[in-house]
Design an enzyme around this catalytic site. Structure first.
Site, PDB file in Angstrom:
ATOM      1  N   ARG A 164      38.916  41.937  33.596  1.00  0.00           N
ATOM      2  CA  ARG A 164      38.730  43.114  34.439  1.00  0.00           C
ATOM      3  C   ARG A 164      37.472  43.834  33.980  1.00  0.00           C
ATOM      4  NH1 ARG A 164      41.440  41.153  37.649  1.00  0.00           N
ATOM      5  NH2 ARG A 164      43.349  41.884  38.616  1.00  0.00           N
ATOM      6  N   GLU A 186      33.976  47.739  40.828  1.00  0.00           N
ATOM      7  CA  GLU A 186      33.526  46.767  41.832  1.00  0.00           C
ATOM      8  C   GLU A 186      34.094  47.128  43.221  1.00  0.00           C
ATOM      9  OE1 GLU A 186      35.327  43.315  39.799  1.00  0.00           O
ATOM     10  OE2 GLU A 186      36.615  43.064  41.550  1.00  0.00           O
ATOM     11  N   HIS A 221      33.707  38.231  41.628  1.00  0.00           N
ATOM     12  CA  HIS A 221      35.162  38.128  41.410  1.00  0.00           C
ATOM     13  C   HIS A 221      35.757  36.875  42.092  1.00  0.00           C
ATOM     14  CE1 HIS A 221      38.896  40.782  40.388  1.00  0.00           C
ATOM     15  NE2 HIS A 221      39.147  39.498  40.216  1.00  0.00           N
TER      16      HIS A 221
HETATM   17  C1  DGY Z   1      44.065  38.518  39.743  1.00  0.00           C
HETATM   18  O1  DGY Z   1      44.894  37.803  40.314  1.00  0.00           O
HETATM   19  O2  DGY Z   1      44.387  39.461  39.035  1.00  0.00           O
HETATM   20  C2  DGY Z   1      42.614  38.163  39.922  1.00  0.00           C
HETATM   21  O3  DGY Z   1      41.746  39.075  39.432  1.00  0.00           O
HETATM   22  C3  DGY Z   1      42.308  37.795  41.356  1.00  0.00           C
HETATM   23  O4  DGY Z   1      42.768  36.505  41.452  1.00  0.00           O
END
Ligand code: DGY
Length: 323
Positions: free
Chosen positions: A242, A271, A289
């Site tokens: 993250r 983001e 992402h």
């Molecule tokens: C999640 O699933 O947390 C990712 O960041 C997106 O697939």
């Protein structure tokens, strides 16, 4: 029997939307635009289930919906730090996520980033597309060898372990792990990995550091300027976890002053906004992402939400209940 009503906050893969429409009274967000807190509150008041995803903000304001009809948030995604746990509990909501099915693809993407930044693939592609390639020469875009190097993994859950498997068995890398809890010896043994007690101990030992811990308040700025200073000047930082896990300002300084070898990011703090300073760092690879962005993973994530909904509405405890 009346089908439960379900509200989906973004477009999902067609096969999953079709199955949802068969099993439930579904409202899809056909515009695929992110919802405002007021729109989320309104969905909570009028549907039995709301199916958000990692880009929705389900903070205290959005979950301030006393008397909500919704009883389950079936999150599409493994991370759920965008959902205020205290507010969800206050509303009596069950919350589920979608682990496992995206671990391999996310680890594949972390490997992609690691290889790209080490081998200067982004720089090379930019040069070639800009018409600046003058031909092979011994000193052109010389990068760093990945095979056999030391990889530090912060967060040794499912995705961290998949990353270790690829790096150790595919690239002969030595794996050093930092994880909040103690990792079982047989799990470490699969990749001949060593667990250390602190991030401070891990950072100076590594040629590459890959982040696989959850986001949210507890890990905000886990990698700050003090910890970036502990990395060796040639080491690379990879983030598919993250954005908020890294203090972006500190990273920009480290990249601008060559305090580390480079970085590769799939996630950003705030983001889809990306700091303009990051765009000017050549020793940085950036992707929008894409960790779980394969047809296979994205469909499996949707069907995993469906499994959780089926459990819930048929009176079983959902397999991926996190709240
Ligand atoms: C999640 O699933 O947390 C990712 O960041 C997106 O697939």
């Amino acid at each position: 029997m009346v089908k439960p009503s379900v509200f989906v906050t973004r477009r999902w893969p067609a096969a999953v939307e079709a199955k949802l429409a068969e099993d439930y009274n579904v409202v899809l967000n056909t515009s695929d635009k992110p919802l405002s807190p007021a729109e989320i509150r309104s969905a909570l008041k009028t549907h039995d289930a709301v199916l958000p995803t990692v880009t929705d903000t389900l903070n205290a304001e959005a979950l301030d919906a006393p008397g909500a009809q919704t009883r389950i948030l079936g999150n599409y995604g493994v991370g759920y730090s965008h959902i205020c746990a205290a507010s969800a509990r206050d509303l009596g909501l069950t919350v589920t996520n979608t682990p496992d099915v995206l671990s391999e693809c996310t680890a594949d993407l972390a490997m992609t980033l690691m290889l790209m930044v080490a081998r200067r693939a982004g720089e090379g592609e930019r040069e070639l597309r800009a018409g600046g390639w003058t031909g092979w020469r011994p000193t052109h875009l010389v990068g760093t060898k990945v095979s056999g190097k030391v990889l530090g993994i912060i967060g040794y859950g499912r995705i961290g372990q998949e990353m270790a498997r690829r790096a150790h068995h595919g690239f002969g890398m030595e794996v050093v792990v930092y994880n909040r809890s103690c990792v079982a010896p047989e799990v470490l043994a699969r990749c001949n990995a060593t667990q250390v007690d602190t991030i401070e101990e891990l950072l100076p030992r590594c040629d590459f550091v890959s982040l696989h811990c959850p986001g949210g308040a507890e890990n905000r700025h886990l990698i700050n300027s003090r910890r970036l200073d502990l990395m060796t000047p040639d080491a690379f930082l990879i983030n598919t976890a993250r954005g908020e896990v890294i203090d972006e300002f500190a990273l920009i300084q480290a990249l601008q002053y060559d305090l580390i070898g480079g970085a590769a990011l799939d996630v950003f703090d705030g983001e889809p906004r990306v700091s303009p300073e990051l765009l000017h760092c050549d020793n940085l690879v950036m992707l929008p992402h894409l960790g779980s962005a394969t047809k296979e993973a994205r469909e499996a994530m949707g069907f995993r939400v469906l499994d959780n909904l089926a459990d819930f509405f048929q009176g079983r405890d959902p397999r991926d209940r996190v709240i």
